[in-house]
Design a protein around this motif. Structure first.
Motif, PDB file in Angstrom:
ATOM      1  N   PRO A  37       0.702  -1.159   0.094  1.00  0.00           N
ATOM      2  CA  PRO A  37      -0.052  -0.314  -0.141  1.00  0.00           C
ATOM      3  C   PRO A  37       0.928   1.486  -0.226  1.00  0.00           C
ATOM      4  O   PRO A  37       0.273   2.238  -0.621  1.00  0.00           O
ATOM      5  CB  PRO A  37      -0.849  -0.505   1.389  1.00  0.00           C
ATOM      6  N   ARG A  41       0.508   3.695  -3.043  1.00  0.00           N
ATOM      7  CA  ARG A  41      -0.114   5.277  -2.789  1.00  0.00           C
ATOM      8  C   ARG A  41       1.058   6.233  -3.926  1.00  0.00           C
ATOM      9  O   ARG A  41       0.649   7.115  -3.972  1.00  0.00           O
ATOM     10  CB  ARG A  41      -0.192   5.432  -1.606  1.00  0.00           C
ATOM     11  N   THR A 252      -5.904  -4.583  -1.549  1.00  0.00           N
ATOM     12  CA  THR A 252      -4.825  -3.677  -1.561  1.00  0.00           C
ATOM     13  C   THR A 252      -5.681  -1.971  -1.899  1.00  0.00           C
ATOM     14  O   THR A 252      -4.945  -0.854  -1.514  1.00  0.00           O
ATOM     15  CB  THR A 252      -4.039  -3.732  -2.755  1.00  0.00           C
ATOM     16  N   ASN A 255      -6.233  -0.982   1.557  1.00  0.00           N
ATOM     17  CA  ASN A 255      -5.498  -0.560   2.175  1.00  0.00           C
ATOM     18  C   ASN A 255      -4.960   0.703   1.623  1.00  0.00           C
ATOM     19  O   ASN A 255      -3.776   1.118   2.124  1.00  0.00           O
ATOM     20  CB  ASN A 255      -4.259  -1.566   2.422  1.00  0.00           C
ATOM     21  N   ILE A 256      -4.324   1.475   0.436  1.00  0.00           N
ATOM     22  CA  ILE A 256      -3.612   2.633   0.308  1.00  0.00           C
ATOM     23  C   ILE A 256      -4.898   3.356   0.987  1.00  0.00           C
ATOM     24  O   ILE A 256      -4.048   4.565   0.860  1.00  0.00           O
ATOM     25  CB  ILE A 256      -3.924   2.663  -1.475  1.00  0.00           C
ATOM     26  N   SER A 259      -3.877   3.766   4.430  1.00  0.00           N
ATOM     27  CA  SER A 259      -2.230   4.208   4.442  1.00  0.00           C
ATOM     28  C   SER A 259      -2.208   5.514   4.589  1.00  0.00           C
ATOM     29  O   SER A 259      -0.698   5.893   5.189  1.00  0.00           O
ATOM     30  CB  SER A 259      -2.151   3.530   3.063  1.00  0.00           C
TER      31      SER A 259
END
Length: 260
Positions: A37, A41, A252, A255-256, A259
């Motif tokens: 992540p 990002r 993902t 989670n990005i 994050s």
């Protein structure tokens, strides 16, 4: 010099006559997915810009990412995951050989979060001697394809075909686009670097590698890799086999967003 994310250690590598295959190791799914992540990002937006723009929009960084930055369209969510994974895997592989690739994060310049970034999926550069261009300088293109759900499409062949298009036509358009981007941003060093590869008549020849990377669900691996491929242009074909690939890219994305 930035540290390059290390993801290849989570895979077992083998070769066939047609391609290199990386299979995600048993019990490493979480460790692999949880690594992605932060670096993913940063391919979309720098921390400074994210915090500044989120504040101006009276949003949290996470809400700003979700609303304006990270794709929500399923096909782009999937496609971006494949492009970003390929981007980091190739950089790591070259770093292991002592070659640092300069890597424009094209995803930062999307006009729309739910469209693919224009041109070649990734184009990466290595200039051996910053004071003098040589024929050892290197340009790498990556064409990336995903296959997370069962279909009749032969993704390895499609990736090879599209990587051949990169080699034959799309690369020059992408280099023009990149050069213009850097010029408009006032980034003179990267503009000169792109110009070096965009104008071999002036700056001399260089080495090129064209890679086709397919990321597929491990349940689909046997069916996809059993199909024969035609590869007249010598494209380097690579397969990543990951169980529960759809869950990997969905998580993902979440989670990005979380994050920030």
């Amino acid at each position: 010099q930035e540290l390059i994310m290390q993801i290849l250690q989570h895979f077992d590598k083998s070769k066939t006559s047609d391609f290199i295959i990386y299979r995600l190791k048993e019990n490493e799914w979480d460790a692999f997915v949880n690594k992605l992540p932060g670096d993913f990002r940063l391919c979309y937006i720098s921390d400074n810009k994210l915090n500044d723009r989120a504040t101006k929009a009276s949003l949290t960084a996470s809400d700003f990412l979700e609303k304006y930055v990270v794709p929500s369209e399923p096909i782009i969510k999937s496609g971006d995951f494949g492009e970003l994974l390929s981007f980091f895997a190739v950089r790591e592989n070259f770093e292991k050989k002592g070659i640092i690739l300069i890597a424009p994060r094209k995803w930062r310049w999307k006009d729309n979060k739910d469209l693919a970034a224009p041109g070649v999926d990734s184009v990466l550069f290595h200039i051996v001697n910053p004071k003098k261009f040589t024929d050892k300088d290197l340009l790498v293109t990556i064409e990336s394809k995903m296959k997370a759900v069962k279909s009749n499409k032969h993704r390895i062949q499609k990736a090879i075909d599209d990587a051949s298009k990169d080699k034959l036509s799309r690369l020059s358009k992408t280099l023009n686009w990149l050069e213009e981007k850097y010029a408009k941003l006032g980034k003179e060093e990267p503009r000169k670097m792109v110009q070096r590869f965009n104008d071999p008549a002036t700056h001399g020849n260089f080495q090129k590698q064209h890679k086709a990377i397919v990321i597929l669900d491990s349940a689909l691996e046997a069916g996809e890799t059993a199909l024969s491929v035609i590869n007249p242009h010598g494209i380097i074909a690579i397969v990543f086999s990951i169980k529960e690939l759809q869950r990997a890219y969905e998580e993902t994305r979440t989670n990005i967003i979380n994050s920030a």
